[in-house]
Design a protein around this motif. Structure first.
Motif, PDB file in Angstrom:
ATOM      1  N   VAL A 289      42.614  37.423  30.338  1.00  0.00           N
ATOM      2  CA  VAL A 289      42.108  37.352  31.702  1.00  0.00           C
ATOM      3  C   VAL A 289      42.661  38.507  32.536  1.00  0.00           C
ATOM      4  O   VAL A 289      41.940  39.130  33.325  1.00  0.00           O
ATOM      5  CB  VAL A 289      42.465  35.993  32.340  1.00  0.00           C
ATOM      6  CG1 VAL A 289      42.138  35.980  33.827  1.00  0.00           C
ATOM      7  CG2 VAL A 289      41.724  34.852  31.627  1.00  0.00           C
ATOM      8  N   LEU A 290      43.937  38.831  32.360  1.00  0.00           N
ATOM      9  CA  LEU A 290      44.535  39.946  33.103  1.00  0.00           C
ATOM     10  C   LEU A 290      43.911  41.281  32.717  1.00  0.00           C
ATOM     11  O   LEU A 290      43.720  42.165  33.561  1.00  0.00           O
ATOM     12  CB  LEU A 290      46.043  39.984  32.862  1.00  0.00           C
ATOM     13  CG  LEU A 290      46.907  39.080  33.738  1.00  0.00           C
ATOM     14  CD1 LEU A 290      48.371  39.233  33.359  1.00  0.00           C
ATOM     15  CD2 LEU A 290      46.713  39.374  35.216  1.00  0.00           C
TER      16      LEU A 290
ATOM     17  N   ALA B  23      35.325  29.245  39.815  1.00  0.00           N
ATOM     18  CA  ALA B  23      35.153  30.298  40.823  1.00  0.00           C
ATOM     19  C   ALA B  23      34.759  31.607  40.151  1.00  0.00           C
ATOM     20  O   ALA B  23      33.875  32.334  40.632  1.00  0.00           O
ATOM     21  CB  ALA B  23      36.433  30.472  41.634  1.00  0.00           C
ATOM     22  N   GLU B  24      35.397  31.922  39.029  1.00  0.00           N
ATOM     23  CA  GLU B  24      35.067  33.153  38.302  1.00  0.00           C
ATOM     24  C   GLU B  24      33.663  33.085  37.708  1.00  0.00           C
ATOM     25  O   GLU B  24      32.920  34.075  37.704  1.00  0.00           O
ATOM     26  CB  GLU B  24      36.100  33.393  37.198  1.00  0.00           C
ATOM     27  CG  GLU B  24      35.765  34.507  36.217  1.00  0.00           C
ATOM     28  CD  GLU B  24      35.619  35.874  36.854  1.00  0.00           C
ATOM     29  OE1 GLU B  24      35.186  36.810  36.154  1.00  0.00           O
ATOM     30  OE2 GLU B  24      35.928  36.036  38.056  1.00  0.00           O
TER      31      GLU B  24
ATOM     32  N   CYS C 232      41.534  35.986  41.970  1.00  0.00           N
ATOM     33  CA  CYS C 232      41.147  34.781  41.224  1.00  0.00           C
ATOM     34  C   CYS C 232      41.569  34.901  39.762  1.00  0.00           C
ATOM     35  O   CYS C 232      42.145  33.964  39.188  1.00  0.00           O
ATOM     36  CB  CYS C 232      39.639  34.562  41.333  1.00  0.00           C
ATOM     37  SG  CYS C 232      39.056  33.045  40.547  1.00  0.00           S
ATOM     38  N   LEU C 233      41.330  36.069  39.161  1.00  0.00           N
ATOM     39  CA  LEU C 233      41.704  36.267  37.762  1.00  0.00           C
ATOM     40  C   LEU C 233      43.224  36.296  37.599  1.00  0.00           C
ATOM     41  O   LEU C 233      43.749  35.782  36.601  1.00  0.00           O
ATOM     42  CB  LEU C 233      41.087  37.570  37.238  1.00  0.00           C
ATOM     43  CG  LEU C 233      39.569  37.547  37.061  1.00  0.00           C
ATOM     44  CD1 LEU C 233      39.048  38.941  36.696  1.00  0.00           C
ATOM     45  CD2 LEU C 233      39.151  36.534  36.001  1.00  0.00           C
TER      46      LEU C 233
ATOM     47  N   ASP D 298      49.375  43.967  41.428  1.00  0.00           N
ATOM     48  CA  ASP D 298      49.583  42.580  41.001  1.00  0.00           C
ATOM     49  C   ASP D 298      49.209  42.396  39.532  1.00  0.00           C
ATOM     50  O   ASP D 298      49.909  41.712  38.778  1.00  0.00           O
ATOM     51  CB  ASP D 298      48.758  41.626  41.868  1.00  0.00           C
ATOM     52  CG  ASP D 298      49.317  41.492  43.273  1.00  0.00           C
ATOM     53  OD1 ASP D 298      50.517  41.765  43.454  1.00  0.00           O
ATOM     54  OD2 ASP D 298      48.555  41.127  44.186  1.00  0.00           O
ATOM     55  N   VAL D 299      48.082  42.989  39.129  1.00  0.00           N
ATOM     56  CA  VAL D 299      47.646  42.866  37.737  1.00  0.00           C
ATOM     57  C   VAL D 299      48.645  43.551  36.811  1.00  0.00           C
ATOM     58  O   VAL D 299      49.070  42.985  35.796  1.00  0.00           O
ATOM     59  CB  VAL D 299      46.243  43.468  37.555  1.00  0.00           C
ATOM     60  CG1 VAL D 299      45.858  43.474  36.082  1.00  0.00           C
ATOM     61  CG2 VAL D 299      45.215  42.673  38.349  1.00  0.00           C
TER      62      VAL D 299
END
Length: 321
Positions: A168-169, A116-117, A148-149, A181-182
């Protein structure tokens, strides 16, 4: 229309707890049936797909003022359909990966979310080309980028690859530096590294999350856990964080804070602490009667209290000093 209906059906199944049924629906819907045949070893060779999905005629005029010919219009139509198809696949792969994550099938979650990414990045690179064709851009699904990430990093972390999960974060944080959230998940993953630098960075992240989202109880809960478990400060310091949250968070959203306070107090060994814990459990249920965890904890606390009161005084909780 059928695709949209099936997607909504899959999401509804997931929310209702029918995760495997949601996965089956999404696999069929996304055209990603081949994912089901991939083994965990496929992760080692997983690489971004090259940006080559759209094909355009070589004789197209580069002048933005030229009147589109029939061929140009046909190419624009093809580009629009191709872009829309990519966006749909990105959406379905995101939900598929999320369903796999909930089902704790982390290897398949990583594959789906990474694909998806990859599609998102490819669509970004092709957007300028679509604009030059005067294509009506398909429905924007850029809002999926950060979720998604975040889910991809969670799957990586839970599969044992915390280092890649952090990378990724950090990419997600670049896309949205204000994402609570991140920032919250960075605290969790950085805390697992347990180096002085990572702990300092984690504290910076949670303080930023709180400064941006003062009314969100999740970040007070995370900060309290960070203070107690990572910084190893006294119980009172963690409670202070949660009490501060109670002052900021609306009463209707305070259930998780009240439950957290009750759990911390229940870890004490005095009768007063146990009584206070029970009070906070009751307040947690009152704030949100649908909070199943609070209801269960309250029931267990009431049962423990009944057992305690039925014991001989010689084995009861220690009196307050």
């Amino acid at each position: 229309m059928l695709c949209a209906c099936l997607c909504l059906q899959a999401i509804s199944l997931s929310h209702a707890g029918y995760i495997k049924e949601a996965i089956t629906t999404l696999i069929t819907l996304s055209g990603a049936t081949e994912l089901a045949t991939l083994s965990t070893s496929a992760l080692a060779s997983l690489t971004p797909t090259p940006s080559s999905s759209l094909s355009f005629p070589t004789n197209m005029s580069s002048s933005s003022s030229a009147t589109p010919s029939f061929a140009d219009e046909t190419s624009a139509s093809i580009a629009n359909k191709a872009a829309t198809s990519q966006q749909h696949r990105q959406l379905y792969l995101y939900h598929l990966g999320t369903a796999y994550l909930v089902d704790q099938n982390f290897s398949m979650a990583i594959i789906s979310l990474q694909q998806a990414e990859d599609i998102r990045q490819r669509c970004e690179r092709e957007s300028s080309l679509q604009a030059s064709l005067r294509v009506d851009l398909p429905e924007d699904v850029s809002y999926l980028a950060v979720p998604c990430l975040v889910n991809l990093s969670t799957a990586l972390h839970l599969s044992g690859d915390t280092k890649q999960g952090l990378q990724v974060l950090e990419a997600a944080l670049d896309l949205d530096p204000r994402s609570g959230d991140v920032l919250n998940n960075l605290v969790v993953l950085l805390s697992h590294e347990a180096t002085p630098h990572s702990v300092d960075h984690a504290e910076t992240c949670i303080k930023r999350a709180l400064s941006l989202h003062r009314k969100d109880p999740r970040y007070y809960n995370t900060y309290a856990n960070f203070v107690l478990l990572v910084q190893q400060q006294p119980l009172a310091a963690a409670l202070d964080v949660l009490f501060e949250g109670l002052e900021e968070v609306p009463d209707c959203e305070s259930s998780s804070l009240l439950l957290h306070i009750g759990n911390l107090l229940a870890s004490g060994d005095t009768l007063t602490q146990q009584n206070e814990a029970l009070d906070y459990f009751e307040r947690a249920v009152s704030a949100d009667p649908q909070n199943g965890r609070a209801v269960a904890v309250l029931a267990a606390a009431v049962e423990r209290r009944a057992e305690h009161e039925s014991r001989p005084s010689s084995v009861r909780l220690l009196p307050d000093k």
